[in-house]
Design a protein around this motif. Structure first.
Motif, PDB file in Angstrom:
ATOM      1  N   PRO A 102       0.674  -1.617   0.298  1.00 46.50           N
ATOM      2  CA  PRO A 102       0.192   0.254   0.173  1.00 46.50           C
ATOM      3  C   PRO A 102       1.022   1.150   0.132  1.00 46.50           C
ATOM      4  O   PRO A 102       2.180   1.127   0.560  1.00 46.50           O
ATOM      5  N   CYS A 103       0.133   2.406  -1.012  1.00 44.69           N
ATOM      6  CA  CYS A 103       1.123   3.386  -0.487  1.00 44.69           C
ATOM      7  C   CYS A 103       1.384   3.865   1.170  1.00 44.69           C
ATOM      8  O   CYS A 103       1.976   4.238   1.734  1.00 44.69           O
ATOM      9  N   SER A 104       0.085   3.795   2.196  1.00 42.25           N
ATOM     10  CA  SER A 104       0.466   4.450   3.298  1.00 42.25           C
ATOM     11  C   SER A 104      -0.095   2.878   4.443  1.00 42.25           C
ATOM     12  O   SER A 104      -1.139   2.228   4.157  1.00 42.25           O
ATOM     13  N   LEU A 126       8.051  -6.022   0.292  1.00 40.88           N
ATOM     14  CA  LEU A 126       6.959  -5.316   0.567  1.00 40.88           C
ATOM     15  C   LEU A 126       7.425  -3.423   0.743  1.00 40.88           C
ATOM     16  O   LEU A 126       7.753  -3.641   1.609  1.00 40.88           O
ATOM     17  N   ARG A 127       6.149  -2.815  -0.095  1.00 40.46           N
ATOM     18  CA  ARG A 127       6.647  -1.264   0.289  1.00 40.46           C
ATOM     19  C   ARG A 127       5.299  -0.960   1.158  1.00 40.46           C
ATOM     20  O   ARG A 127       4.371  -1.918   1.106  1.00 40.46           O
ATOM     21  N   GLY A 128       5.490   0.359   1.999  1.00 37.97           N
ATOM     22  CA  GLY A 128       4.495   1.208   2.690  1.00 37.97           C
ATOM     23  C   GLY A 128       4.642   1.629   3.438  1.00 37.97           C
ATOM     24  O   GLY A 128       5.954   2.045   4.121  1.00 37.97           O
ATOM     25  N   PHE A 131       6.215   7.465   7.099  1.00 36.73           N
ATOM     26  CA  PHE A 131       5.846   9.072   6.777  1.00 36.73           C
ATOM     27  C   PHE A 131       5.007   8.879   5.854  1.00 36.73           C
ATOM     28  O   PHE A 131       6.199   8.686   4.321  1.00 36.73           O
ATOM     29  N   LYS A 132       4.606  10.150   5.727  1.00 40.66           N
ATOM     30  CA  LYS A 132       3.717  10.252   3.492  1.00 40.66           C
ATOM     31  C   LYS A 132       4.087  11.896   3.780  1.00 40.66           C
ATOM     32  O   LYS A 132       3.830  12.766   4.608  1.00 40.66           O
ATOM     33  N   PRO A 133       4.723  12.147   3.125  1.00 40.28           N
ATOM     34  CA  PRO A 133       4.670  13.217   2.228  1.00 40.28           C
ATOM     35  C   PRO A 133       3.683  13.721   2.256  1.00 40.28           C
ATOM     36  O   PRO A 133       3.730  13.650   0.279  1.00 40.28           O
ATOM     37  N   SER A 271       2.701   3.343 -10.719  1.00 38.92           N
ATOM     38  CA  SER A 271       1.546   3.391 -10.019  1.00 38.92           C
ATOM     39  C   SER A 271       1.796   4.762  -9.769  1.00 38.92           C
ATOM     40  O   SER A 271       0.859   6.084  -9.834  1.00 38.92           O
ATOM     41  N   HIS A 272       2.684   5.860  -9.192  1.00 36.35           N
ATOM     42  CA  HIS A 272       2.536   7.631  -8.728  1.00 36.35           C
ATOM     43  C   HIS A 272       3.151   7.790 -10.379  1.00 36.35           C
ATOM     44  O   HIS A 272       2.917   8.908 -10.819  1.00 36.35           O
ATOM     45  N   ALA A 273       3.542   7.481 -11.214  1.00 33.81           N
ATOM     46  CA  ALA A 273       3.698   7.618 -12.917  1.00 33.81           C
ATOM     47  C   ALA A 273       2.297   8.338 -13.459  1.00 33.81           C
ATOM     48  O   ALA A 273       2.225   8.698 -13.623  1.00 33.81           O
ATOM     49  N   ILE A 297       5.130  -0.736  -6.958  1.00 30.65           N
ATOM     50  CA  ILE A 297       3.490  -0.690  -7.243  1.00 30.65           C
ATOM     51  C   ILE A 297       2.524  -0.867  -6.283  1.00 30.65           C
ATOM     52  O   ILE A 297       3.318  -1.652  -5.404  1.00 30.65           O
ATOM     53  N   GLU A 298       1.903  -0.210  -6.104  1.00 28.89           N
ATOM     54  CA  GLU A 298       1.095   0.352  -4.879  1.00 28.89           C
ATOM     55  C   GLU A 298      -0.718  -0.475  -4.701  1.00 28.89           C
ATOM     56  O   GLU A 298      -0.911  -0.714  -5.861  1.00 28.89           O
ATOM     57  N   VAL A 299      -0.828  -1.452  -3.579  1.00 28.64           N
ATOM     58  CA  VAL A 299      -1.610  -2.539  -3.979  1.00 28.64           C
ATOM     59  C   VAL A 299      -1.951  -2.467  -2.704  1.00 28.64           C
ATOM     60  O   VAL A 299      -1.598  -2.413  -1.529  1.00 28.64           O
ATOM     61  N   CYS A 308      -5.020   6.789   1.648  1.00 29.08           N
ATOM     62  CA  CYS A 308      -3.268   7.357   0.635  1.00 29.08           C
ATOM     63  C   CYS A 308      -3.601   6.531  -1.091  1.00 29.08           C
ATOM     64  O   CYS A 308      -3.959   5.775  -0.467  1.00 29.08           O
ATOM     65  N   ASP A 309      -3.620   7.359  -1.907  1.00 31.14           N
ATOM     66  CA  ASP A 309      -3.179   7.194  -3.518  1.00 31.14           C
ATOM     67  C   ASP A 309      -4.446   6.257  -3.738  1.00 31.14           C
ATOM     68  O   ASP A 309      -3.788   5.132  -4.738  1.00 31.14           O
ATOM     69  N   GLY A 310      -5.163   6.152  -2.931  1.00 34.25           N
ATOM     70  CA  GLY A 310      -6.428   4.626  -3.826  1.00 34.25           C
ATOM     71  C   GLY A 310      -6.667   4.643  -5.591  1.00 34.25           C
ATOM     72  O   GLY A 310      -6.242   3.298  -5.661  1.00 34.25           O
ATOM     73  N   PRO A 311      -6.678   5.928  -5.807  1.00 33.81           N
ATOM     74  CA  PRO A 311      -6.901   5.946  -6.994  1.00 33.81           C
ATOM     75  C   PRO A 311      -6.075   5.377  -7.826  1.00 33.81           C
ATOM     76  O   PRO A 311      -6.225   4.587  -8.904  1.00 33.81           O
ATOM     77  N   GLN A 312      -4.945   4.685  -6.759  1.00 34.79           N
ATOM     78  CA  GLN A 312      -3.709   4.372  -8.047  1.00 34.79           C
ATOM     79  C   GLN A 312      -3.069   3.183  -7.993  1.00 34.79           C
ATOM     80  O   GLN A 312      -2.191   2.463  -8.440  1.00 34.79           O
ATOM     81  N   SER A 313      -4.062   2.263  -7.006  1.00 38.45           N
ATOM     82  CA  SER A 313      -3.951   1.762  -5.932  1.00 38.45           C
ATOM     83  C   SER A 313      -4.178   0.707  -6.845  1.00 38.45           C
ATOM     84  O   SER A 313      -5.749  -0.037  -7.216  1.00 38.45           O
TER      85      SER A 313
HETATM   86 MN    MN Z   1       1.772   6.753  -2.893  1.00 34.87          MN
END
Ligand code: MN
Ligand code: PEP
Length: 351
Positions: A102-104, A126-128, A131-133, A271-273, A297-299, A308-313
């Motif tokens: 996930p993004c966060s 695993l990404r996650g 600390f979110k900017p 995802s962010h691109a 990749i955001e999942v 955070c960032d649901g539309p691109q997950s």
């Molecule tokens: Mn994100």
């Protein structure tokens, strides 16, 4: 400046040469390749007399390097850098690595269920974000310390190494157990942060800033490497252009260009691109076919309610579907796949 040594150069002579350079106040970077040994000189080489180096028996040739990045430069280090993570997964030099999550980090249940799902689909990291900017100070800022704790729990549950973003060098003690430290696009030129990461002995993933050139990205890598940490992964995540149909503009040509300029592994974040989940798989496949060394990749298990960032997950099922297609293009370890070295060798010629 680089010095290419003759094939038959004796070890003792090489060591003498190395200490002679050190006595002149230069740092050296030795790269032993299949065909020859390259000695990279870092520091002020303006006073170095090329003629006197050329005159040495063991020296084949000497070249000045124009680019301001040295350690990150392919000319310094011909072979692709291969980074090995705890648990054995590798990236670079023909090894392909997929990071997903996930993004966060939101809750224990969320991060563990996503971790299990991405692992089952073949992700190795695993990404996650803890600390979110965020652009808005009123938006969810991440769970901070608690987020790191939950990531480590997810690692314990699945065995997947963790990649997570650092925003402030003061938080470094919290990142001691983290496997890959991410520098986000907004911090790509936070030079004091990069210097601190240069003192570590763990991989650092640097995302390209949204208005930064590839040379600037490589200079950021150079900051980390100049401190002694050569485990740097470069990440393309799209740049800001006049186009508004996508969140950013993803430029796939950066993959072969970076491979040509540098020996460091290159990953792509579709995802962010793109900012839209429908575009993630097509762009991930494009990046894979272009020779990226990995993907991030955001999942999310419930994108509609993501903080955070649901539309691109991607939902886990969509991620699994994407992974099957990625694998058809690119097995995890295939040394015959076009790596930077193949780009350097030319292949298609310049016609
Ligand atoms: Mn994100
Ligand atoms: C992220 O990976 O969640 C992130 C914030 O990425 P970027 O720095 O590329 O915007």
């Amino acid at each position: 400046m680089i010095v290419i040594l003759k094939k038959n150069a004796e070890q003792q002579q090489v060591e003498l040469f190395d200490s002679w350079l050190h006595n002149m106040g230069l740092e050296t970077h030795m790269s032993v390749g299949e065909n020859h040994t390259i000695v990279g000189l870092v520091g002020d080489t303006s006073q170095v007399d090329i003629e006197s180096i050329m005159a040495l028996d063991i020296v084949e040739t000497v070249k000045r390097i124009q680019e301001p990045y040295k350690n990150a430069n392919r000319k310094f280090h011909e072979a692709d850098t291969v980074i090995t993570l705890p648990g054995g997964a590798k990236i670079g030099g023909g090894h392909f690595l997929v990071m997903a999550g996930p993004c966060s980090v939101e809750t224990e249940e969320q991060i563990i269920s996503v971790a299990q799902a991405v692992k089952a689909a073949g992700a190795q990291v695993l990404r996650g974000g803890a600390f979110k900017p965020r652009t808005s100070p009123y938006a969810f800022q991440g769970l901070h310390e608690e987020g790191i704790r939950l990531l480590l729990k997810a690692r314990e549950a699945t065995g997947l190494p963790i990649v997570t973003e650092i925003m402030d060098a003061q938080h470094l003690p919290l990142f001691e157990e983290i496997d890959i430290i991410q520098v986000g696009a907004r911090n790509m030129q936070n030079f004091e942060l990069l210097k601190q990461l240069g003192k570590l002995h763990k991989p650092v993933l640097i995302k390209r800033g949204m208005a930064n050139t590839l040379q600037e990205l490589l200079m950021s890598a150079e900051y980390v490497m100049a401190g002694g940490n050569d485990q740097v992964i470069l990440c393309e995540r799209g740049i800001r252009t006049f186009e508004t149909a996508t969140r950013n503009t993803m430029d796939l040509s950066v993959i072969p260009v970076l491979h040509q300029l540098s020996h460091l592994p290159v990953v792509v974040d579709p995802s962010h691109a793109t900012g839209r989940y429908q575009l993630v798989a097509p762009m991930a496949l494009g990046a894979t076919a272009c020779g990226a060394d990995g993907l991030i990749i955001e999942v999310h298990n419930d994108p509609e309610h993501a903080l955070c960032d649901g539309p691109q997950s991607l939902r886990p099922e969509k991620f699994a579907d994407m992974m099957a297609k990625v694998r058809a293009i690119r097995p995890y370890s295939d040394h015959s796949f076009t790596t930077g070295q193949a780009v350097l060798d030319g292949g298609a010629g310049n016609g």
